[in-house]
Design a protein around this motif. Structure first.
Motif, PDB file in Angstrom:
ATOM      1  N   ASP A  75      30.794  -9.494 -33.711  1.00  0.00           N
ATOM      2  CA  ASP A  75      29.445  -9.517 -33.145  1.00  0.00           C
ATOM      3  C   ASP A  75      28.437 -10.149 -34.090  1.00  0.00           C
ATOM      4  O   ASP A  75      27.342 -10.555 -33.663  1.00  0.00           O
ATOM      5  N   LEU A  76      28.766 -10.209 -35.388  1.00  0.00           N
ATOM      6  CA  LEU A  76      27.852 -10.848 -36.333  1.00  0.00           C
ATOM      7  C   LEU A  76      27.787 -12.353 -36.099  1.00  0.00           C
ATOM      8  O   LEU A  76      26.792 -13.009 -36.426  1.00  0.00           O
ATOM      9  N   ILE A  77      28.850 -12.909 -35.531  1.00  0.00           N
ATOM     10  CA  ILE A  77      28.879 -14.343 -35.238  1.00  0.00           C
ATOM     11  C   ILE A  77      28.406 -14.612 -33.815  1.00  0.00           C
ATOM     12  O   ILE A  77      27.546 -15.455 -33.571  1.00  0.00           O
ATOM     13  N   TRP A  78      28.972 -13.888 -32.858  1.00  0.00           N
ATOM     14  CA  TRP A  78      28.567 -14.065 -31.465  1.00  0.00           C
ATOM     15  C   TRP A  78      28.759 -12.752 -30.726  1.00  0.00           C
ATOM     16  O   TRP A  78      29.860 -12.215 -30.656  1.00  0.00           O
ATOM     17  N   SER A  79      27.677 -12.230 -30.215  1.00  0.00           N
ATOM     18  CA  SER A  79      27.723 -10.981 -29.480  1.00  0.00           C
ATOM     19  C   SER A  79      27.840 -11.259 -27.988  1.00  0.00           C
ATOM     20  O   SER A  79      27.261 -12.218 -27.468  1.00  0.00           O
ATOM     21  N   THR A  80      28.582 -10.423 -27.304  1.00  0.00           N
ATOM     22  CA  THR A  80      28.693 -10.570 -25.848  1.00  0.00           C
ATOM     23  C   THR A  80      27.341 -10.352 -25.177  1.00  0.00           C
ATOM     24  O   THR A  80      27.131 -10.814 -24.044  1.00  0.00           O
ATOM     25  N   ASP A  81      26.433  -9.662 -25.862  1.00  0.00           N
ATOM     26  CA  ASP A  81      25.087  -9.483 -25.300  1.00  0.00           C
ATOM     27  C   ASP A  81      24.357 -10.808 -25.161  1.00  0.00           C
ATOM     28  O   ASP A  81      23.468 -10.955 -24.307  1.00  0.00           O
ATOM     29  N   GLN A  82      24.704 -11.792 -26.004  1.00  0.00           N
ATOM     30  CA  GLN A  82      24.023 -13.082 -25.957  1.00  0.00           C
ATOM     31  C   GLN A  82      24.251 -13.786 -24.611  1.00  0.00           C
ATOM     32  O   GLN A  82      23.362 -14.476 -24.102  1.00  0.00           O
ATOM     33  N   THR A  83      25.440 -13.621 -24.045  1.00  0.00           N
ATOM     34  CA  THR A  83      25.716 -14.238 -22.746  1.00  0.00           C
ATOM     35  C   THR A  83      24.814 -13.662 -21.671  1.00  0.00           C
ATOM     36  O   THR A  83      24.255 -14.395 -20.841  1.00  0.00           O
ATOM     37  N   SER A  84      24.665 -12.342 -21.688  1.00  0.00           N
ATOM     38  CA  SER A  84      23.769 -11.694 -20.732  1.00  0.00           C
ATOM     39  C   SER A  84      22.327 -12.140 -20.938  1.00  0.00           C
ATOM     40  O   SER A  84      21.591 -12.379 -19.976  1.00  0.00           O
ATOM     41  N   ILE A  85      21.930 -12.274 -22.214  1.00  0.00           N
ATOM     42  CA  ILE A  85      20.565 -12.714 -22.512  1.00  0.00           C
ATOM     43  C   ILE A  85      20.352 -14.146 -22.035  1.00  0.00           C
ATOM     44  O   ILE A  85      19.284 -14.479 -21.504  1.00  0.00           O
ATOM     45  N   ASP A  86      21.334 -15.012 -22.206  1.00  0.00           N
ATOM     46  CA  ASP A  86      21.215 -16.395 -21.740  1.00  0.00           C
ATOM     47  C   ASP A  86      20.989 -16.446 -20.237  1.00  0.00           C
ATOM     48  O   ASP A  86      20.154 -17.223 -19.743  1.00  0.00           O
ATOM     49  N   ASN A  87      21.728 -15.636 -19.498  1.00  0.00           N
ATOM     50  CA  ASN A  87      21.570 -15.623 -18.039  1.00  0.00           C
ATOM     51  C   ASN A  87      20.192 -15.115 -17.632  1.00  0.00           C
ATOM     52  O   ASN A  87      19.540 -15.688 -16.757  1.00  0.00           O
ATOM     53  N   ARG A  88      19.753 -14.041 -18.276  1.00  0.00           N
ATOM     54  CA  ARG A  88      18.426 -13.508 -17.965  1.00  0.00           C
ATOM     55  C   ARG A  88      17.333 -14.471 -18.402  1.00  0.00           C
ATOM     56  O   ARG A  88      16.277 -14.561 -17.761  1.00  0.00           O
ATOM     57  N   SER A  89      17.576 -15.191 -19.490  1.00  0.00           N
ATOM     58  CA  SER A  89      16.590 -16.148 -19.978  1.00  0.00           C
ATOM     59  C   SER A  89      16.379 -17.285 -18.978  1.00  0.00           C
ATOM     60  O   SER A  89      15.243 -17.686 -18.712  1.00  0.00           O
ATOM     61  N   LYS A  90      17.478 -17.806 -18.424  1.00  0.00           N
ATOM     62  CA  LYS A  90      17.356 -18.879 -17.436  1.00  0.00           C
ATOM     63  C   LYS A  90      16.567 -18.421 -16.218  1.00  0.00           C
ATOM     64  O   LYS A  90      15.722 -19.162 -15.691  1.00  0.00           O
TER      65      LYS A  90
END
Length: 207
Positions: free
Chosen positions: A115-130
């Motif tokens: 998670d220090l490199i890539w968290s699965t939360d980032q994918t959810s954030i990307d979708n919500r960001s769009k």
């Protein structure tokens, strides 16, 4: 540019005068909130401000440093039975002793270093960001349309004179309609900022 210098000077003077008149007309609304101020108010009211996405990403990054914590609790109970062997003529007896209980606690701590490199939360954030960017663009487009349509009517009311009563009433009502639309997008922020300017105009007319 024209060949005749007097004509060039005349046109330049006309342009300068037009620019001054335009600035003077626009200056009539200097007490009203500007479009950038209203955009900020609208984004915060609708909770689609870019800072929100930044906060999400920062929280996801901090979460990677927090361990997963699990707590376990086990309880057990044992029953003791003893044999009382009697004499020659007595039968053996089973004696039940007190229950014996025990309990155990366990605590497990673990980190997911990936998670220090890539968290699965980032994918959810990307979708919500769009989705948020699209909502914000629609919101600001609607706000800009209302704001400048209202301003055009205000300028027309200053420039155009001799209009009939009915036309002036229609124009005033439409300005109020645009004002209400802007208020709906900013949570009433626009009218709150207009109140001091309105009170100043009322005092000026009465004096």
């Amino acid at each position: 540019q024209y060949e005749h210098p007097d004509l060039n000077g005349y046109l330049e003077t006309r342009l300068q005068n037009s620019a001054l008149k335009t600035e003077a007309l626009l200056g009539q609304f200097s007490n009203e909130p500007q479009i950038l101020e209203l955009q900020e108010a609208a984004m915060r009211y609708a909770e689609v401000h870019p800072e929100k996405i930044i906060t999400w990403r920062q929280a996801a990054a901090r979460r990677a440093w927090l361990p997963s914590l699990s707590v376990g609790h086990d309880m057990g109970s044992n029953q003791t039975v003893d044999i009382d062997r009697g004499g020659t003529n007595d039968t053996d007896r089973f004696i039940q002793g007190p229950d014996e209980g025990d309990q155990q606690w366990s605590v497990d701590v673990s980190w997911d270093l990936g998670d220090l490199i890539w968290s699965t939360d980032q994918t959810s954030i990307d979708n919500r960001s769009k989705l948020m960017v699209q909502l914000r663009d629609d919101l600001l487009t609607q706000l800009n349309s209302l704001y400048y349509s209202r301003r055009r009517l205000q300028l027309a009311r200053l420039v155009e004179s001799g209009k009939g009563l009915q036309e002036e009433m229609d124009r005033s009502l439409q300005i109020e309609e645009y004002t209400a639309g802007i208020d709906a997008l900013t949570g009433g922020y626009f009218s709150k900022k207009l109140q001091p300017a309105i009170r100043f105009e009322e005092r000026t007319e009465l004096s």
